[in-house]
Scaffold this motif. Structure first.
Motif, PDB file in Angstrom:
ATOM      1  N   ALA A   1      46.055  38.084  44.583  1.00 50.73           N
ATOM      2  CA  ALA A   1      45.078  37.633  43.592  1.00 50.73           C
ATOM      3  C   ALA A   1      44.042  36.666  44.173  1.00 50.73           C
ATOM      4  O   ALA A   1      42.997  36.435  43.557  1.00 50.73           O
ATOM      5  CB  ALA A   1      45.800  36.961  42.421  1.00 50.73           C
ATOM      6  N   HIS A   2      44.302  36.111  45.336  1.00 48.74           N
ATOM      7  CA  HIS A   2      43.401  35.125  45.944  1.00 48.74           C
ATOM      8  C   HIS A   2      42.060  35.766  46.299  1.00 48.74           C
ATOM      9  O   HIS A   2      42.002  36.909  46.748  1.00 48.74           O
ATOM     10  CB  HIS A   2      44.060  34.543  47.196  1.00 48.74           C
ATOM     11  N   GLU A   3      40.976  35.028  46.095  1.00 48.61           N
ATOM     12  CA  GLU A   3      39.635  35.566  46.352  1.00 48.61           C
ATOM     13  C   GLU A   3      39.435  35.986  47.810  1.00 48.61           C
ATOM     14  O   GLU A   3      38.688  36.918  48.088  1.00 48.61           O
ATOM     15  CB  GLU A   3      38.570  34.551  45.960  1.00 48.61           C
ATOM     16  N   GLN A   4      40.092  35.340  48.753  1.00 46.08           N
ATOM     17  CA  GLN A   4      39.948  35.696  50.157  1.00 46.08           C
ATOM     18  C   GLN A   4      40.640  37.015  50.509  1.00 46.08           C
ATOM     19  O   GLN A   4      40.470  37.541  51.589  1.00 46.08           O
ATOM     20  CB  GLN A   4      40.493  34.575  51.050  1.00 46.08           C
ATOM     21  N   PHE A   5      41.434  37.541  49.586  1.00 49.22           N
ATOM     22  CA  PHE A   5      42.112  38.824  49.791  1.00 49.22           C
ATOM     23  C   PHE A   5      41.149  39.993  49.575  1.00 49.22           C
ATOM     24  O   PHE A   5      41.471  41.128  49.868  1.00 49.22           O
ATOM     25  CB  PHE A   5      43.314  38.919  48.836  1.00 49.22           C
ATOM     26  N   ARG A   6      39.956  39.748  49.067  1.00 50.44           N
ATOM     27  CA  ARG A   6      38.971  40.796  48.769  1.00 50.44           C
ATOM     28  C   ARG A   6      38.210  41.168  50.036  1.00 50.44           C
ATOM     29  O   ARG A   6      37.044  40.845  50.218  1.00 50.44           O
ATOM     30  CB  ARG A   6      37.983  40.336  47.691  1.00 50.44           C
ATOM     31  N   VAL A   7      38.889  41.850  50.928  1.00 50.30           N
ATOM     32  CA  VAL A   7      38.276  42.218  52.201  1.00 50.30           C
ATOM     33  C   VAL A   7      38.654  43.661  52.528  1.00 50.30           C
ATOM     34  O   VAL A   7      39.768  44.095  52.257  1.00 50.30           O
ATOM     35  CB  VAL A   7      38.704  41.240  53.325  1.00 50.30           C
ATOM     36  N   ASP A   8      37.716  44.396  53.083  1.00 55.92           N
ATOM     37  CA  ASP A   8      37.985  45.805  53.371  1.00 55.92           C
ATOM     38  C   ASP A   8      38.379  46.058  54.831  1.00 55.92           C
ATOM     39  O   ASP A   8      38.629  47.183  55.210  1.00 55.92           O
ATOM     40  CB  ASP A   8      36.792  46.676  52.988  1.00 55.92           C
ATOM     41  N   TYR A   9      38.415  45.006  55.639  1.00 56.52           N
ATOM     42  CA  TYR A   9      38.740  45.117  57.068  1.00 56.52           C
ATOM     43  C   TYR A   9      37.726  45.979  57.801  1.00 56.52           C
ATOM     44  O   TYR A   9      38.021  46.569  58.831  1.00 56.52           O
ATOM     45  CB  TYR A   9      40.144  45.674  57.299  1.00 56.52           C
ATOM     46  N   ALA A  10      36.514  46.075  57.281  1.00 57.73           N
ATOM     47  CA  ALA A  10      35.480  46.886  57.923  1.00 57.73           C
ATOM     48  C   ALA A  10      34.285  46.037  58.340  1.00 57.73           C
ATOM     49  O   ALA A  10      33.199  46.553  58.553  1.00 57.73           O
ATOM     50  CB  ALA A  10      35.036  48.006  56.985  1.00 57.73           C
ATOM     51  N   GLY A  11      34.481  44.736  58.419  1.00 62.15           N
ATOM     52  CA  GLY A  11      33.432  43.860  58.911  1.00 62.15           C
ATOM     53  C   GLY A  11      32.462  43.356  57.874  1.00 62.15           C
ATOM     54  O   GLY A  11      31.479  42.700  58.217  1.00 62.15           O
TER      55      GLY A  11
END
Length: 151
Positions: free
Chosen positions: A19-29
């Motif tokens: 749920a943390h906002e920093q978890f919103r990453v696609d690992y695509a740069g």
């Protein structure tokens, strides 16, 4: 992410991490995007606490060393950084969870961009810390010269 002062079972910790906002990453740069709906090679909505399985320190180390050495031995500086930032944290973790493969039905619209994707959550109760490790590479990086791995 810091552990809360009150005891929380691992499902609660994993849910808080997701749920943390920093978890919103696609690992695509693209970095962290508040509206991101992809997570690495999966749709974000399908990454739940149940998608993580407990894993031993030994198995985690084996997977991570395999990833780090897939194109040969890393340079000395990178090797030292991996030891310090990854493997030393494995040693102190009291619990380790691995994001299991979610299957083809969980792949987002861009398909199999990530050729080799792993994710580990390390919980270190003595340090009061949760560490998210996401070693990944992508298909595009492998189309260029060897060593095009991004983490």
């Amino acid at each position: 992410m810091k552990l809360p002062a009150e005891p929380v079972e691992h499902r609660g910790l994993l849910a808080a991490l997701i749920a943390h906002e920093q978890f919103r990453v696609d690992y695509a740069g693209t970095g962290v995007l508040a509206e991101e709906n992809r997570y690495g090679p999966y749709w974000l909505r399908l990454v739940t606490p149940d998608a993580y399985e407990p894993v031993s320190r030994e198995k985690s180390a084996r997977i991570l060393w395999g990833w780090a050495h897939q194109s040969g031995d890393p340079p000395a500086g990178l090797h030292a950084a991996l030891q310090r930032e990854v493997f030393d944290r494995l040693v102190t973790a009291t619990q380790i969870f691995h994001l299991r493969g979610l299957g083809d039905e969980a792949l987002p619209d861009w398909g199999r961009v990530h050729r080799d994707f792993h994710e580990f959550v390390l919980i270190d109760h003595s340090a009061g810390r949760i560490t998210l490790l996401g070693p990944a590479d992508d298909w595009a990086a492998h189309q260029g010269p060897p060593g095009g791995i991004t983490a």
